[in-house]
Design a protein around this motif. Structure first.
Motif, PDB file in Angstrom:
ATOM      1  N   MET A  44      43.748  -5.843 -44.997  1.00 37.38           N
ATOM      2  CA  MET A  44      43.826  -6.277 -43.611  1.00 37.38           C
ATOM      3  C   MET A  44      45.097  -5.724 -42.993  1.00 37.38           C
ATOM      4  SD  MET A  44      41.124  -8.154 -43.045  1.00 37.38           S
ATOM      5  CE  MET A  44      41.517  -9.110 -41.603  1.00 37.38           C
ATOM      6  N   ARG A  45      44.997  -5.220 -41.795  1.00 37.68           N
ATOM      7  CA  ARG A  45      46.171  -4.662 -41.115  1.00 37.68           C
ATOM      8  C   ARG A  45      45.936  -4.692 -39.616  1.00 37.68           C
ATOM      9  NH1 ARG A  45      46.661   1.533 -42.750  1.00 37.68           N
ATOM     10  NH2 ARG A  45      46.567   0.615 -44.804  1.00 37.68           N
ATOM     11  N   GLY A  46      47.047  -4.706 -38.865  1.00 44.76           N
ATOM     12  CA  GLY A  46      46.978  -4.599 -37.421  1.00 44.76           C
ATOM     13  C   GLY A  46      46.092  -5.681 -36.825  1.00 44.76           C
ATOM     14  N   ARG A  47      45.241  -5.270 -35.906  1.00 46.54           N
ATOM     15  CA  ARG A  47      44.336  -6.193 -35.215  1.00 46.54           C
ATOM     16  C   ARG A  47      42.937  -6.117 -35.802  1.00 46.54           C
ATOM     17  NH1 ARG A  47      45.047  -5.324 -28.880  1.00 46.54           N
ATOM     18  NH2 ARG A  47      43.694  -7.169 -28.892  1.00 46.54           N
ATOM     19  N   GLY A  48      42.862  -5.957 -37.130  1.00 50.09           N
ATOM     20  CA  GLY A  48      41.584  -5.801 -37.797  1.00 50.09           C
ATOM     21  C   GLY A  48      40.742  -7.055 -37.739  1.00 50.09           C
ATOM     22  N   ASP A  49      39.407  -6.863 -37.752  1.00 49.90           N
ATOM     23  CA  ASP A  49      38.481  -7.992 -37.760  1.00 49.90           C
ATOM     24  C   ASP A  49      38.407  -8.609 -39.149  1.00 49.90           C
ATOM     25  OD1 ASP A  49      37.241  -8.177 -35.058  1.00 49.90           O
ATOM     26  OD2 ASP A  49      36.775  -6.080 -35.472  1.00 49.90           O
ATOM     27  N   ILE A  50      38.063  -9.901 -39.189  1.00 49.03           N
ATOM     28  CA  ILE A  50      38.104 -10.633 -40.448  1.00 49.03           C
ATOM     29  C   ILE A  50      37.071 -10.128 -41.451  1.00 49.03           C
ATOM     30  CG2 ILE A  50      36.497 -12.452 -39.740  1.00 49.03           C
ATOM     31  CD1 ILE A  50      38.443 -14.435 -41.146  1.00 49.03           C
ATOM     32  N   TYR A  51      36.009  -9.469 -40.981  1.00 48.64           N
ATOM     33  CA  TYR A  51      35.004  -8.990 -41.933  1.00 48.64           C
ATOM     34  C   TYR A  51      35.556  -7.930 -42.876  1.00 48.64           C
ATOM     35  CZ  TYR A  51      34.321  -5.288 -38.433  1.00 48.64           C
ATOM     36  OH  TYR A  51      34.501  -4.256 -37.541  1.00 48.64           O
ATOM     37  N   VAL A  52      36.670  -7.284 -42.520  1.00 47.96           N
ATOM     38  CA  VAL A  52      37.290  -6.310 -43.428  1.00 47.96           C
ATOM     39  C   VAL A  52      37.607  -6.973 -44.767  1.00 47.96           C
ATOM     40  CG1 VAL A  52      39.348  -4.895 -43.808  1.00 47.96           C
ATOM     41  CG2 VAL A  52      38.185  -4.835 -41.594  1.00 47.96           C
ATOM     42  N   GLY A  53      38.158  -8.167 -44.721  1.00 48.58           N
ATOM     43  CA  GLY A  53      38.476  -8.887 -45.954  1.00 48.58           C
ATOM     44  C   GLY A  53      37.234  -9.259 -46.745  1.00 48.58           C
ATOM     45  N   PHE A  54      36.153  -9.645 -46.044  1.00 47.89           N
ATOM     46  CA  PHE A  54      34.913 -10.001 -46.734  1.00 47.89           C
ATOM     47  C   PHE A  54      34.310  -8.785 -47.428  1.00 47.89           C
ATOM     48  CE2 PHE A  54      35.306 -13.692 -44.070  1.00 47.89           C
ATOM     49  CZ  PHE A  54      34.693 -14.710 -44.796  1.00 47.89           C
ATOM     50  N   ILE A  55      34.348  -7.620 -46.778  1.00 51.84           N
ATOM     51  CA  ILE A  55      33.795  -6.421 -47.408  1.00 51.84           C
ATOM     52  C   ILE A  55      34.589  -6.067 -48.653  1.00 51.84           C
ATOM     53  CG2 ILE A  55      33.379  -3.946 -47.096  1.00 51.84           C
ATOM     54  CD1 ILE A  55      32.839  -4.510 -44.140  1.00 51.84           C
ATOM     55  N   GLU A  56      35.915  -6.109 -48.556  1.00 55.17           N
ATOM     56  CA  GLU A  56      36.739  -5.782 -49.732  1.00 55.17           C
ATOM     57  C   GLU A  56      36.452  -6.747 -50.877  1.00 55.17           C
ATOM     58  OE1 GLU A  56      41.396  -5.767 -51.226  1.00 55.17           O
ATOM     59  OE2 GLU A  56      40.960  -5.949 -49.082  1.00 55.17           O
ATOM     60  N   ARG A  57      36.431  -8.045 -50.577  1.00 57.04           N
ATOM     61  CA  ARG A  57      36.201  -9.034 -51.629  1.00 57.04           C
ATOM     62  C   ARG A  57      34.825  -8.847 -52.257  1.00 57.04           C
ATOM     63  NH1 ARG A  57      37.805 -11.573 -55.894  1.00 57.04           N
ATOM     64  NH2 ARG A  57      37.097 -13.754 -56.078  1.00 57.04           N
ATOM     65  N   SER A  58      33.817  -8.581 -51.458  1.00 59.42           N
ATOM     66  CA  SER A  58      32.467  -8.383 -51.985  1.00 59.42           C
ATOM     67  C   SER A  58      32.402  -7.177 -52.911  1.00 59.42           C
ATOM     68  CB  SER A  58      31.476  -8.215 -50.827  1.00 59.42           C
ATOM     69  OG  SER A  58      31.445  -9.360 -50.020  1.00 59.42           O
ATOM     70  N   LEU A  59      33.076  -6.108 -52.534  1.00 56.00           N
ATOM     71  CA  LEU A  59      33.083  -4.911 -53.382  1.00 56.00           C
ATOM     72  C   LEU A  59      33.749  -5.200 -54.723  1.00 56.00           C
ATOM     73  CD1 LEU A  59      33.942  -2.202 -50.701  1.00 56.00           C
ATOM     74  CD2 LEU A  59      31.796  -2.413 -51.963  1.00 56.00           C
ATOM     75  N   ARG A  60      34.820  -5.942 -54.709  1.00 57.55           N
ATOM     76  CA  ARG A  60      35.533  -6.250 -55.959  1.00 57.55           C
ATOM     77  C   ARG A  60      34.694  -7.114 -56.897  1.00 57.55           C
ATOM     78  NH1 ARG A  60      40.774  -4.564 -55.900  1.00 57.55           N
ATOM     79  NH2 ARG A  60      41.787  -4.255 -53.863  1.00 57.55           N
ATOM     80  N   LEU A  61      33.728  -7.843 -56.354  1.00 61.91           N
ATOM     81  CA  LEU A  61      32.865  -8.694 -57.168  1.00 61.91           C
ATOM     82  C   LEU A  61      31.675  -7.950 -57.765  1.00 61.91           C
ATOM     83  CD1 LEU A  61      32.765 -11.881 -54.906  1.00 61.91           C
ATOM     84  CD2 LEU A  61      33.896 -11.666 -57.122  1.00 61.91           C
ATOM     85  N   LEU A  62      31.425  -6.718 -57.317  1.00 61.07           N
ATOM     86  CA  LEU A  62      30.241  -5.990 -57.772  1.00 61.07           C
ATOM     87  C   LEU A  62      30.350  -5.566 -59.234  1.00 61.07           C
ATOM     88  CD1 LEU A  62      29.294  -3.560 -54.846  1.00 61.07           C
ATOM     89  CD2 LEU A  62      28.147  -5.677 -55.515  1.00 61.07           C
ATOM     90  N   LYS A  63      29.260  -5.757 -59.961  1.00 65.21           N
ATOM     91  CA  LYS A  63      29.142  -5.184 -61.287  1.00 65.21           C
ATOM     92  C   LYS A  63      28.849  -3.689 -61.150  1.00 65.21           C
ATOM     93  CE  LYS A  63      27.253  -9.385 -63.412  1.00 65.21           C
ATOM     94  NZ  LYS A  63      26.083  -9.979 -64.126  1.00 65.21           N
ATOM     95  N   PRO A  64      29.067  -2.895 -62.206  1.00 67.17           N
ATOM     96  CA  PRO A  64      28.673  -1.479 -62.152  1.00 67.17           C
ATOM     97  C   PRO A  64      27.193  -1.345 -61.806  1.00 67.17           C
ATOM     98  CG  PRO A  64      30.066  -1.874 -64.056  1.00 67.17           C
ATOM     99  CD  PRO A  64      29.770  -3.232 -63.464  1.00 67.17           C
ATOM    100  N   GLY A  65      26.913  -0.511 -60.824  1.00 71.88           N
ATOM    101  CA  GLY A  65      25.544  -0.322 -60.372  1.00 71.88           C
ATOM    102  C   GLY A  65      25.114  -1.300 -59.305  1.00 71.88           C
ATOM    103  N   GLY A  66      25.921  -2.317 -59.016  1.00 74.29           N
ATOM    104  CA  GLY A  66      25.564  -3.307 -58.012  1.00 74.29           C
ATOM    105  C   GLY A  66      25.743  -2.779 -56.606  1.00 74.29           C
ATOM    106  N   THR A  67      25.061  -3.420 -55.664  1.00 79.91           N
ATOM    107  CA  THR A  67      25.169  -3.034 -54.258  1.00 79.91           C
ATOM    108  C   THR A  67      25.384  -4.272 -53.405  1.00 79.91           C
ATOM    109  OG1 THR A  67      22.774  -3.174 -53.925  1.00 79.91           O
ATOM    110  CG2 THR A  67      23.675  -1.014 -54.517  1.00 79.91           C
ATOM    111  N   VAL A  68      25.962  -4.060 -52.224  1.00 81.00           N
ATOM    112  CA  VAL A  68      26.165  -5.128 -51.259  1.00 81.00           C
ATOM    113  C   VAL A  68      25.888  -4.573 -49.872  1.00 81.00           C
ATOM    114  CG1 VAL A  68      28.653  -4.668 -51.059  1.00 81.00           C
ATOM    115  CG2 VAL A  68      27.751  -6.912 -50.395  1.00 81.00           C
ATOM    116  N   GLY A  69      25.229  -5.362 -49.038  1.00 80.03           N
ATOM    117  CA  GLY A  69      24.935  -4.928 -47.675  1.00 80.03           C
ATOM    118  C   GLY A  69      25.472  -5.904 -46.659  1.00 80.03           C
ATOM    119  N   PHE A  70      25.941  -5.381 -45.532  1.00 78.92           N
ATOM    120  CA  PHE A  70      26.442  -6.203 -44.439  1.00 78.92           C
ATOM    121  C   PHE A  70      25.746  -5.814 -43.142  1.00 78.92           C
ATOM    122  CE2 PHE A  70      29.913  -6.989 -47.324  1.00 78.92           C
ATOM    123  CZ  PHE A  70      30.375  -8.252 -46.979  1.00 78.92           C
ATOM    124  N   ILE A  71      25.503  -6.803 -42.296  1.00 74.70           N
ATOM    125  CA  ILE A  71      25.156  -6.541 -40.902  1.00 74.70           C
ATOM    126  C   ILE A  71      26.344  -7.024 -40.087  1.00 74.70           C
ATOM    127  CG2 ILE A  71      23.520  -6.886 -39.034  1.00 74.70           C
ATOM    128  CD1 ILE A  71      21.422  -7.677 -41.063  1.00 74.70           C
TER     129      ILE A  71
END
Length: 387
Positions: A1-28
């Protein structure tokens, strides 16, 4: 997170860190992080450790149950090596039936292009590296951007005497902008260039002035030396309530940005922020740009020749590839995107091509500017879907 970033940036990062190898995550969610400065860290994180699988832009689609202007995209990311990416751009006509067909096409690696009611899509062989802005467009347009990025230097190049920047932000336009220059001392007003001055394609000043509290050395002038200006500012107590004034009570009458000595007299190419097409206008000198305008000054360029290049569909392609897009096809012509436009060295442009660029700029002829710019870049317009 930096500057005037939206809060979903943190959710995307956290979701990626939770992925197992080969896993996928999608956001709208909004796609702003792909083309804004605050998303640089997340783009670097994705490019270094994960893969982009799908990016479907849905700015004009009602993606949520409630109608909100969220500029959404469906973005699917995976914890695996980067391979091809299925990129789609939708219109307001995109619906459920088309969506099902699009999903089927995206899952078929053999499908390279897809077109249906309200959507066009294509498969890119790879994605973009690092934290730089992620461009969008057809394969031909992305090939153009890649070629010009590799071959030419950026428009913004202080070492070559060319600068892209934004005009002055006052923090209180109703106080600092006037049509009556007599409200303050004559030496404390500057003719101000504003958006409406550019509407015709040639600079047509509408008579606005900036009340300038800055000395040429960058310091605030003493109010005691300018009683008319002091009286004008004192009659607007709201000036003292601004954040910039509360930070330093002694400089309560400052504009947010300093006024740059010497900029007023320089010839400038002025560009309005939000438009559907790029619209450079030459201001010959004598006016200071307002915050709703971006400007280009140069020691190296004939600004009419450069104006012809910026008027072309080649420059438009850069903005379309990198900028944040608004509803209805409106583009943001901010400095961070204008700076990314690649241009030939002015000395490399032959006399005939320079004359053609200059004439196209004066005539506001986009087709002529595009063909002349293609000669300057030595590219084939048909190869890049620009003909």
């Amino acid at each position: 997170m930096r500057g005037r970033g939206d809060i979903y940036v943190g959710f995307i990062e956290r979701s990626l860190r939770l992925l197992k190898p080969g896993g996928t995550v999608g956001f709208i969610c909004a796609d702003r992080w792909m083309r804004n400065q605050y998303g640089a860290g997340l783009r670097e994180f994705v490019a270094s450790h994960y893969a982009v699988e799908n990016v479907w832009t849905m700015h004009d689609v009602d993606a949520f149950e409630a109608q909100v202007s969220a500029y959404p995209a469906i973005t699917v990311l995976g914890n695996h090596a980067q391979s091809s990416v299925f990129v789609a751009d939708t219109t307001a006509d995109f619906g459920a039936a088309t969506a099902s067909a699009l999903v089927k096409a995206a899952r078929d690696e053999a499908v390279k292009e897809f077109s249906d009611f309200g959507v066009k899509a294509h498969r890119l062989p790879h994605w973009f590296d690092g934290g730089e802005l992620w461009p969008t467009g057809s394969p031909a347009r992305l090939a153009l951007i890649e070629h010009l990025n590799d071959t030419f230097g950026p428009l913004h190049d202080p070492t070559a005497g060319t600068k892209v920047s934004i005009g002055v932000a006052t923090g209180a336009d109703k106080v600092f902008i006037t049509r009556d220059p007599s409200v303050v001392e004559p030496e404390r007003v500057l003719p101000l260039a504003m958006r409406r001055d550019l509407m015709s394609g040639t600079f047509d000043w509408q008579g606005n002035y900036l009340i300038n509290p800055w000395a040429e050395d960058g310091s605030l002038v003493p109010l005691a030396d300018y009683p008319r200006m002091a009286a004008h500012f004192s009659s607007h107590p709201s000036l003292r309530e601004r954040f910039v004034a509360k930070k330093d009570r002694l400089s309560w009458y400052r504009t947010i940005d300093k006024v740059q000595a010497g900029l007023t007299g320089r010839p400038k190419l002025l560009l309005q922020d939000m438009k559907t097409t790029i619209h450079p206008v030459l201001e010959q000198g004598g006016h200071y740009p307002h915050h709703n305008l971006y400007y280009v000054v140069s020691d190296a360029w004939d600004l009419e020749v450069l104006g012809g290049i910026l008027l072309s569909r080649i420059s438009q392609a850069f903005i379309e590839a990198y900028c944040v897009k608004m509803r209805g096809g409106t583009l943001r012509f901010q400095a961070q995107y204008l700076k990314r436009i690649r241009v030939p060295h002015p000395d490399s442009i032959d006399v005939d091509t320079a004359d053609s660029l200059r004439a196209a700029f004066r005539d506001r002829d986009v087709d002529a500017a595009t063909h002349a710019a293609a000669a300057a870049y030595a590219i084939d317009l048909k190869e890049y879907d620009l003909a």
